[in-house]
Scaffold this active site. Sequence first.
Site, PDB file in Angstrom:
ATOM      1  N   GLU A  42      -0.800  10.655   8.027  1.00 45.10           N
ATOM      2  CA  GLU A  42       0.367   9.900   8.511  1.00 45.10           C
ATOM      3  C   GLU A  42       0.480  10.005  10.021  1.00 45.10           C
ATOM      4  OE1 GLU A  42       1.637   7.332   6.897  1.00 45.10           O
ATOM      5  OE2 GLU A  42       2.162   8.700   5.267  1.00 45.10           O
ATOM      6  N   HIS A  43       0.719   8.866  10.636  1.00 45.49           N
ATOM      7  CA  HIS A  43       0.803   8.759  12.096  1.00 45.49           C
ATOM      8  C   HIS A  43      -0.498   9.196  12.757  1.00 45.49           C
ATOM      9  CE1 HIS A  43       4.970   7.440  12.516  1.00 45.49           C
ATOM     10  NE2 HIS A  43       5.199   8.149  11.428  1.00 45.49           N
ATOM     11  N   TYR A  60       9.224   5.134  16.526  1.00 45.93           N
ATOM     12  CA  TYR A  60       7.790   4.913  16.265  1.00 45.93           C
ATOM     13  C   TYR A  60       7.029   4.676  17.577  1.00 45.93           C
ATOM     14  CZ  TYR A  60       3.549   3.088  14.037  1.00 45.93           C
ATOM     15  OH  TYR A  60       2.242   2.876  13.649  1.00 45.93           O
ATOM     16  N   ASP A 116      -2.512  -0.381   7.532  1.00 45.31           N
ATOM     17  CA  ASP A 116      -1.945  -1.289   6.524  1.00 45.31           C
ATOM     18  C   ASP A 116      -2.844  -2.507   6.329  1.00 45.31           C
ATOM     19  OD1 ASP A 116       0.089   0.510   6.775  1.00 45.31           O
ATOM     20  OD2 ASP A 116       1.445  -0.839   7.824  1.00 45.31           O
ATOM     21  N   ASP A 136      -3.262   6.840  12.414  1.00 45.22           N
ATOM     22  CA  ASP A 136      -4.096   5.639  12.639  1.00 45.22           C
ATOM     23  C   ASP A 136      -4.101   5.194  14.089  1.00 45.22           C
ATOM     24  OD1 ASP A 136      -1.488   4.607  12.427  1.00 45.22           O
ATOM     25  OD2 ASP A 136      -2.030   2.953  11.074  1.00 45.22           O
ATOM     26  N   ARG A 140       0.828  -1.199   0.000  1.00 45.46           N
ATOM     27  CA  ARG A 140       0.000   0.000   0.000  1.00 45.46           C
ATOM     28  C   ARG A 140       0.862   1.248   0.000  1.00 45.46           C
ATOM     29  NH1 ARG A 140       2.548   2.338   3.412  1.00 45.46           N
ATOM     30  NH2 ARG A 140       2.465   2.098   5.671  1.00 45.46           N
TER      31      ARG A 140
HETATM   32  C1  GLA Z   1       3.601   2.460   9.732  1.00 46.23           C
HETATM   33  C2  GLA Z   1       2.509   1.694  10.466  1.00 46.23           C
HETATM   34  C3  GLA Z   1       1.130   2.265  10.178  1.00 46.23           C
HETATM   35  C4  GLA Z   1       1.100   3.782  10.344  1.00 46.23           C
HETATM   36  C5  GLA Z   1       2.259   4.429   9.582  1.00 46.23           C
HETATM   37  C6  GLA Z   1       2.347   5.912   9.820  1.00 46.23           C
HETATM   38  O1  GLA Z   1       3.542   2.197   8.368  1.00 46.23           O
HETATM   39  O2  GLA Z   1       2.538   0.329  10.092  1.00 46.23           O
HETATM   40  O3  GLA Z   1       0.173   1.656  11.036  1.00 46.23           O
HETATM   41  O4  GLA Z   1       1.116   4.153  11.693  1.00 46.23           O
HETATM   42  O5  GLA Z   1       3.503   3.859   9.963  1.00 46.23           O
HETATM   43  O6  GLA Z   1       1.228   6.548   9.317  1.00 46.23           O
END
Ligand code: GLA
Length: 376
Positions: free
Chosen positions: A67-68, A220, A170, A70, A61
Site C-alpha cells: 500500500e502506497h 494523498y 489500479d 506504487d 480491485r
Molecule cells: C489509491 C491509488 C493507488 C494507490 C493506493 C494506495 O487507491 O489510486 O494508485 O496509490 O491508493 O496504495
Amino acid sequence: MRPAPARPRPEHPAPTGPRCRASVMAASSPPRAGELLAEARRAFREEFGAEPELAVSAPGRVNLIGEHTDYNQGLVLPMALELVTVLVGSPRADGLVSLLTTSEDADEPRRLQFPLPTAQRSLEPGTPRWANYVKGVIQHYPDSGSVAARAQVCQQAEHSFAGVPCGIMDQLIALLGQEGHALLIDCRSLETSLVPLSEPKLAVLITNSNVRHSLGSSEYPLRRRQCEEVARALGKESLREVQLEELEAGRELVSKEGFRRARHVVGEIRRTAQAAAALCRGDYRAFGRLMVESHHSLRDDYEVSCPELDQLVEAALSAPGVYGSRMTGGGFGGCTVTLLEASFTSQVMQHIQEQYSGTATFYLSQAADGAKVLHW
Ligand code: GLA
C-alpha cells in the site's frame, strides 16, 4: 463511440448498498457482469434506438498488500474483483461523443454530449464528475499502444481529469487481472507476475467501513510529495532504490515525519515481496502476519488509517479462522481486506459487525479477470 458506463468504479463500493444486520450474515451481492450488461443494453436501446455494437467490462480491485508503494516505484499485490463496470457503445460518424450512465451514485446530468478532441481543441475536466474518467481516457487515448501504455493513459486521465496523483496499480490490475490469481506488479519496470490464488478453502473478505474522510483528497498528494522529498534528500530517484539501512543512516537528512513515511514504504515493498512468496507456497499464516504488519505500519508510520478501519481490523483479527487483515487502498476510510478460512466466513462477518461501532458492508469475491470484451 458513444459508451454508456453502467456503474462507477466499484473500488469504493457505494455506502448506500444493502446492509448486513441480519443474524446470519451474508455478503452484499452487487449486480455482476451479466445483469449489468442487460441493464446497459436496455438503457442504450432506450437512448439511441438501436442495439450497441460493442460491450466491455472492467473489474474493481482489492489490494492484498503493497500500500502506497506504487507511486514510489515499488511492488503491489492486488487482485481483480468479480464486481465490474460494464460499458456498451457503438461508433458514430459525426465526430460527437454521447455518454449516458445508469449509475445511481453519479452526479447530474447523467447524459452529455461533446465533440471528439482534436489537435486544436482538447477536452477539459468539469462536471458531471463521473464523466471526467471517460473524457480523460478519450483525451489521452491516442497516445496509447501496448497494454502498459493503455494503463498509463488511464492513470494520466485520473491525474489530469479526476485530480488524483495516483500510482499505476489500479489501472494495471484492471487490465491484467486473471481469474484465480493475484498479480504481483513491479511499478518500476511494469513487469507483472501472476500469483495463484484459487484455494477453495480460502476466502478474501472486503469490509467497507462506509466512512470516507475528506482528509483523503489532500493527504494523498501530500504523502506522495513527502516520499519524493525523502528520496531526493537521500540522492535516490525513488524510495524503491532505498534500503532500510540506508534510510537509518540518512535519518539526519530528512524530517522525523518524512523518515516514518519512508520507513513504511521501504518496509512495505519488502513485505510485499515476502507476501507474494508466502502465497506461492501456500503459507497463509505468514501472509496474514505480513498483512497485519502492513496495517500497523500504515496506521503508525504512514498515518493513513482511521479509527473505523483500525476497529474493523482489530475485530477481524479477534475472529476465528482469520489469517490476517489490513486497511486497503488509499486509506482515511474505505475498506479493509481480510484473508480467512472460507468455512468461517459468516461467523467472521457476524463478529466484525458486532464489534464495529458503525455499519459495515461485506463483499466476497474470487480473484477475477481483467478488462474484457463481452459477448451476448
Ligand atoms: C489509491 C491509488 C493507488 C494507490 C493506493 C494506495 O487507491 O489510486 O494508485 O496509490 O491508493 O496504495
